[in-house]
Design a protein around this motif. Structure first.
Motif, short mmCIF file in Angstrom:
data_model
loop_
_atom_site.label_atom_id
_atom_site.label_comp_id
_atom_site.label_asym_id
_atom_site.label_seq_id
_atom_site.Cartn_x
_atom_site.Cartn_y
_atom_site.Cartn_z
N VAL A 116 -0.18 -13.85 3.51
CA VAL A 116 1.07 -13.20 3.86
C VAL A 116 0.82 -11.77 4.32
O VAL A 116 -0.09 -11.09 3.85
CB VAL A 116 2.05 -13.20 2.67
CG1 VAL A 116 2.56 -14.60 2.41
CG2 VAL A 116 1.42 -12.62 1.41
N PHE A 117 1.67 -11.33 5.23
CA PHE A 117 1.70 -9.96 5.70
C PHE A 117 3.01 -9.32 5.23
O PHE A 117 4.09 -9.86 5.49
CB PHE A 117 1.65 -9.91 7.23
CG PHE A 117 0.39 -10.43 7.84
CD1 PHE A 117 -0.65 -9.57 8.19
CD2 PHE A 117 0.23 -11.79 8.09
CE1 PHE A 117 -1.81 -10.06 8.77
CE2 PHE A 117 -0.93 -12.29 8.67
CZ PHE A 117 -1.96 -11.42 9.00
N SER A 118 2.92 -8.21 4.54
CA SER A 118 4.10 -7.43 4.15
C SER A 118 5.20 -8.31 3.56
O SER A 118 6.35 -8.28 4.02
CB SER A 118 4.65 -6.69 5.37
OG SER A 118 3.64 -6.07 6.12
N PRO A 119 4.90 -9.11 2.54
CA PRO A 119 5.90 -10.07 2.07
C PRO A 119 7.01 -9.45 1.23
O PRO A 119 6.78 -8.48 0.49
CB PRO A 119 5.05 -11.01 1.19
CG PRO A 119 3.98 -10.10 0.64
CD PRO A 119 3.65 -9.17 1.79
N ILE A 120 8.22 -9.98 1.35
CA ILE A 120 9.27 -9.68 0.40
C ILE A 120 8.88 -10.41 -0.89
O ILE A 120 9.03 -11.62 -1.00
CB ILE A 120 10.65 -10.14 0.91
CG1 ILE A 120 11.01 -9.43 2.21
CG2 ILE A 120 11.72 -9.89 -0.15
CD1 ILE A 120 12.28 -9.94 2.87
N SER A 121 8.34 -9.68 -1.83
CA SER A 121 7.59 -10.29 -2.93
C SER A 121 8.39 -10.47 -4.22
O SER A 121 8.02 -11.29 -5.06
CB SER A 121 6.36 -9.43 -3.26
OG SER A 121 5.54 -9.29 -2.12
N ALA B 153 0.02 0.52 4.20
CA ALA B 153 0.41 1.57 3.26
C ALA B 153 1.56 2.41 3.79
O ALA B 153 2.30 3.03 3.00
CB ALA B 153 -0.79 2.46 2.95
N GLU B 154 1.73 2.45 5.11
CA GLU B 154 2.81 3.23 5.72
C GLU B 154 4.03 2.37 6.03
O GLU B 154 4.91 2.77 6.79
CB GLU B 154 2.32 3.91 6.99
CG GLU B 154 1.68 5.26 6.77
CD GLU B 154 0.45 5.21 5.85
OE1 GLU B 154 0.54 5.76 4.74
OE2 GLU B 154 -0.57 4.64 6.24
N ASP B 155 4.10 1.20 5.45
CA ASP B 155 5.25 0.31 5.64
C ASP B 155 6.50 0.97 5.04
O ASP B 155 6.54 1.25 3.85
CB ASP B 155 4.97 -1.02 4.93
CG ASP B 155 5.98 -2.10 5.25
OD1 ASP B 155 7.17 -1.78 5.40
OD2 ASP B 155 5.58 -3.27 5.31
N PRO B 156 7.53 1.22 5.87
CA PRO B 156 8.72 1.92 5.34
C PRO B 156 9.52 1.10 4.34
O PRO B 156 10.38 1.64 3.65
CB PRO B 156 9.55 2.20 6.60
CG PRO B 156 9.12 1.15 7.59
CD PRO B 156 7.66 0.93 7.31
N TYR B 157 9.25 -0.20 4.26
CA TYR B 157 10.00 -1.07 3.36
C TYR B 157 9.25 -1.36 2.06
O TYR B 157 9.77 -2.08 1.19
CB TYR B 157 10.31 -2.40 4.05
CG TYR B 157 10.98 -2.23 5.39
CD1 TYR B 157 12.27 -1.72 5.48
CD2 TYR B 157 10.32 -2.57 6.56
CE1 TYR B 157 12.89 -1.56 6.72
CE2 TYR B 157 10.93 -2.41 7.80
CZ TYR B 157 12.21 -1.90 7.88
OH TYR B 157 12.81 -1.73 9.09
N LEU B 158 8.07 -0.81 1.92
CA LEU B 158 7.21 -1.18 0.79
C LEU B 158 7.85 -0.87 -0.56
O LEU B 158 7.83 -1.70 -1.47
CB LEU B 158 5.86 -0.46 0.92
CG LEU B 158 4.80 -0.77 -0.13
CD1 LEU B 158 4.51 -2.26 -0.19
CD2 LEU B 158 3.51 0.01 0.18
N ALA B 159 8.45 0.30 -0.68
CA ALA B 159 8.95 0.73 -1.99
C ALA B 159 10.28 0.08 -2.38
O ALA B 159 10.48 -0.30 -3.54
CB ALA B 159 9.11 2.25 -2.01
#
Length: 290
Positions: A177-182, A230-236
């Protein structure tokens, strides 16, 4: 090829193979659906050879087109000799009031769950479509080795890939997965979709959350990769990837977590590491054949 089951929409040469789009009348979703199929040169001329299949699940707002146009995956699928299939992300044109009002709910946002709410439950059954109906369509109409499949996806499609694998132990030989809604029960995107499709009882949401599902996973190895910018704006506030990684560690589920400085949520990020993922899946899939 069963002409009654699928209809060719388009076909273009790509890296020695063919990038195709097909349509069919879905029994699960009660509407016409498109899906993409990349046919590698290894099998494009009806040679009788069958190959593994890799399913791609796309993110919010996508159709079957975004991945095949933006990612450049065809080069790697051609080299590795695997078929790659990508469904649309939701039913289309089913005339539900409000289906096109929001980018993150309804059209383009099926969230890969089976809805239980009256307004949506007839058509919004993307989980059953992806795990039951579509694999049967592919098995019966394309030169794939039955039972030899893996799954990967991005963002909402990362969520879908994880829950499909976790809820069907052994069905997929690998998942990435890439950048998953986890951890959707705590994220804004997740809460909106889970409320809309499943209702207000949060206990009902738990069977559709990868972080909660992995805690009780008892199946075979998932051969799991999680790729994250790491710079994904949706990560947090939306993805909560670290919650999933921590749950994997706690459940002794092996995961290869790769966090990359300088990368965001976009297809620029996905395309950078996509070749590694396809090679990973191909190696595992072919190791189960020979």
């Amino acid at each position: 090829m069963s002409e009654k089951m699928v209809t060719l929409v388009s076909s273009s040469g790509s890296f020695g193979g063919k990038q195709e789009v097909w349509s069919h009348e879905s029994k699960e979703l009660k509407c016409k659906m498109n899906f993409s199929v990349y046919i590698p040169p290894k099998v494009k001329d009806n040679s009788g050879i069958k190959v593994p299949v890799l399913y791609w699940l796309s993110g919010l707002t996508c159709t079957e087109q975004n991945f095949i146009i933006k990612s450049g995956f065809q080069r790697y699928a051609s080299e590795e000799g695997i078929i790659v299939v990508g469904p649309d992300t939701s039913p289309r044109g089913v005339n539900i009031e409000g289906e096109d009002d929001d980018y993150d709910f309804g059209s383009g946002a099926g969230f890969y769950v089976d809805s239980t709410q009256d307004k949506w439950k007839t058509h919004y059954r993307m989980y059953s479509y992806v795990t039951k109906e579509l694999p049967k369509i592919i098995d019966e109409n394309f030169p794939v080795i039955k039972g030899c499949q893996s799954i990967f996806g991005h963002s909402m499609g990362g969520h879908g890939s994880l829950i499909c694998a976790l809820k069907n132990p052994g069905f997929y030989k690998s998942v990435s997965v890439f950048s998953p809604i986890s951890n959707p029960v705590v994220g804004k995107w997740g809460q909106k979709c889970l409320t809309g499709y499943l209702g207000n009882n949060k206990k009902d949401w738990e069977e559709w959350d990868a972080t909660l599902l992995v805690k009780k996973y008892k199946g075979p190895a998932l051969n799991l990769i999680v790729e994250q910018g790491a710079e994904d704006p949706y990560l947090a506030d939306e993805l909560y990837v670290q919650n999933f990684i921590d749950a994997c560690v706690g459940a002794n589920v092996a995961v290869d977590y790769r966090l990359h400085e300088g990368y965001d949520h976009s297809f620029y990020f996905v395309s950078t590491f996509l070749g590694q993922h396809i090679k990973h899946h191909a190696n595992i899939l072919y190791s189960t054949v020979y």
